[in-house]
Design a protein around this motif. Structure first.
Motif, PDB file in Angstrom:
ATOM      1  N   GLY A 164       0.856  -1.177   0.000  1.00  0.00           N
ATOM      2  CA  GLY A 164       0.000   0.000   0.000  1.00  0.00           C
ATOM      3  C   GLY A 164       0.887   1.220   0.000  1.00  0.00           C
ATOM      4  O   GLY A 164       2.082   1.144   0.331  1.00  0.00           O
ATOM      5  N   PHE A 165       0.320   2.355  -0.368  1.00  0.00           N
ATOM      6  CA  PHE A 165       1.111   3.560  -0.555  1.00  0.00           C
ATOM      7  C   PHE A 165       0.677   4.618   0.455  1.00  0.00           C
ATOM      8  O   PHE A 165      -0.486   4.696   0.831  1.00  0.00           O
ATOM      9  N   ALA A 202      14.660   0.174  -6.332  1.00  0.00           N
ATOM     10  CA  ALA A 202      13.774   1.195  -5.781  1.00  0.00           C
ATOM     11  C   ALA A 202      13.374   0.872  -4.351  1.00  0.00           C
ATOM     12  O   ALA A 202      13.196   1.765  -3.516  1.00  0.00           O
ATOM     13  N   SER A 203      13.242  -0.413  -4.052  1.00  0.00           N
ATOM     14  CA  SER A 203      12.821  -0.868  -2.732  1.00  0.00           C
ATOM     15  C   SER A 203      13.856  -0.555  -1.659  1.00  0.00           C
ATOM     16  O   SER A 203      13.521  -0.423  -0.481  1.00  0.00           O
ATOM     17  N   CYS A 206      15.738   5.347  -0.133  1.00  0.00           N
ATOM     18  CA  CYS A 206      14.887   6.097   0.782  1.00  0.00           C
ATOM     19  C   CYS A 206      13.839   6.928   0.039  1.00  0.00           C
ATOM     20  O   CYS A 206      12.685   6.998   0.433  1.00  0.00           O
ATOM     21  N   GLU A 207      14.251   7.585  -1.065  1.00  0.00           N
ATOM     22  CA  GLU A 207      13.306   8.436  -1.769  1.00  0.00           C
ATOM     23  C   GLU A 207      12.425   7.609  -2.699  1.00  0.00           C
ATOM     24  O   GLU A 207      12.805   6.524  -3.125  1.00  0.00           O
ATOM     25  N   SER A 208      11.265   8.161  -3.010  1.00  0.00           N
ATOM     26  CA  SER A 208      10.335   7.459  -3.880  1.00  0.00           C
ATOM     27  C   SER A 208      10.811   7.505  -5.327  1.00  0.00           C
ATOM     28  O   SER A 208      11.216   8.549  -5.831  1.00  0.00           O
ATOM     29  N   PRO A 211       4.152   4.815  -6.991  1.00  0.00           N
ATOM     30  CA  PRO A 211       5.456   5.171  -6.425  1.00  0.00           C
ATOM     31  C   PRO A 211       6.069   3.983  -5.692  1.00  0.00           C
ATOM     32  O   PRO A 211       5.370   3.063  -5.271  1.00  0.00           O
ATOM     33  N   SER A 212       7.370   4.022  -5.551  1.00  0.00           N
ATOM     34  CA  SER A 212       8.018   2.996  -4.748  1.00  0.00           C
ATOM     35  C   SER A 212       8.074   3.441  -3.286  1.00  0.00           C
ATOM     36  O   SER A 212       7.795   4.592  -2.960  1.00  0.00           O
TER      37      SER A 212
END
Length: 318
Positions: A15-16, A70-71, A74-76, A85-86
């Motif tokens: 979830g985001f 991406a996982s 820290c940044e999306s 977004p990640s």
């Protein structure tokens, strides 16, 4: 025989944050409603994590490596045009979605869960990520769990004829286009017309390519279509799926097709989802020993999530 229902905090990881409609609370909205209904014949299953090897049976390696990278950051990092977004840990979170759908597949093929309780069908609430393509994310979907499960059903269990029915408000483009030339994947999708809603695909004249021509059915509905329109066209889906004589059925029961969803315009009640589940259960019992896997798909009104998904489980467990 029981219905395996997957629930656990591991699935809530997918979830985001912020104001994103696909929040981590969606599974709890469903679970709260399901617990209140006290439906019998349910066996609760813990989420399982998929192997990277299983994901690579459907997705391209370069894309899987992008998600892993991406996982860890820290940044999306946008994984598509911005809708998906990640976040830190998204790779593992998505592996739990895929792994739970694969666990459901194993249980319905075996007829029992991991501790021997009898299982005929299954429901995975945070699953049905039907916009993900082999090489990209899309529409809040990172890995296509049903796409992986179709490949694994054939590879591990020798299943050939598979039916996929999608009643989410959005067209299941990640399943449709990745199997558009597959003559043994029977696809039926009722969705809000792509002229008005993401992803803009799924016209009625898209019926499969090459030797798969005629094995795909797309039924776009106009905005504000309700139960009457749904029941009218679902009879066509029922006939189509029955005639395909499937060995395994998937149902994407996205709750975003119910009235009051914040990002769509259809107007079903939860009885549409009950109707679809009941019809497909009959077909599953007729052709494939009851093997039916329902996945939650979309849905962004929490009350609707609870009511639609609980009605599906009620039908499957009856």
């Amino acid at each position: 025989m029981g219905t395996a229902v997957f629930f656990g905090d591991e699935l809530a990881r997918y979830g985001f944050g912020g104001s994103h409609p696909f929040g981590t609370d969606r599974i709890y909205a469903f679970w709260s409603r399901l617990q209140a209904e006290k439906i019998s014949n349910i066996v609760v299953e813990q989420p399982e994590i998929a192997t990277e090897e299983a994901v690579l049976s459907f997705h391209d390696r370069d894309y899987v490596e992008l998600v892993k990278m991406a996982s860890k950051r820290c940044e999306s990092v946008p994984l598509d045009r911005g809708d998906t977004p990640s976040f830190r840990g998204i790779f593992e979170a998505t592996l739990y979605v895929v792994g739970s759908t694969l666990a459901a597949l194993h249980m319905v093929m075996k007829g029992a869960d991991r501790i021997g309780r009898k299982v005929e069908n299954a429901f995975v609430p945070i699953a049905g990520l039907h916009h993900a393509r082999r090489d990209s994310a899309g529409g809040f979907c990172v890995f296509n769990d049903v796409g992986v499960a179709v490949i694994q059903a054939r590879k591990k269990y020798g299943i050939k004829r598979i039916a996929y029915v999608d009643i989410d408000a959005h067209h299941g483009d990640g399943v449709f286009y990745e199997f558009v030339g597959d003559p043994l994947l029977f696809f039926a999708d009722i969705h809000e017309d792509g002229r008005y809603l993401y992803p803009g695909t799924g016209s009625a004249d898209e019926t499969g390519l090459g030797e798969a021509a005629g094995t795909k059915m797309n039924i776009p509905l106009l905005p504000e279509a309700g139960d009457k329109e749904f029941f009218d066209v679902f009879s066509k889906v029922e006939t189509f799926i029955d005639s395909s004589k499937p060995e395994l059925i998937f149902l994407n029961c996205g709750a975003d097709s119910l009235a009051g969803d914040p990002i769509t315009d259809l107007r079903y009640s939860a009885q549409a989802h009950a109707h679809a589940a009941k019809a497909l259960r009959r077909i599953a019992e007729k052709h494939c020993a009851g093997r039916l896997i329902a996945v939650g798909g979309g849905g962004y009104n929490r009350t609707n999530i609870g009511s639609a998904w609980t009605e599906v489980v009620r039908v499957l467990a009856a």
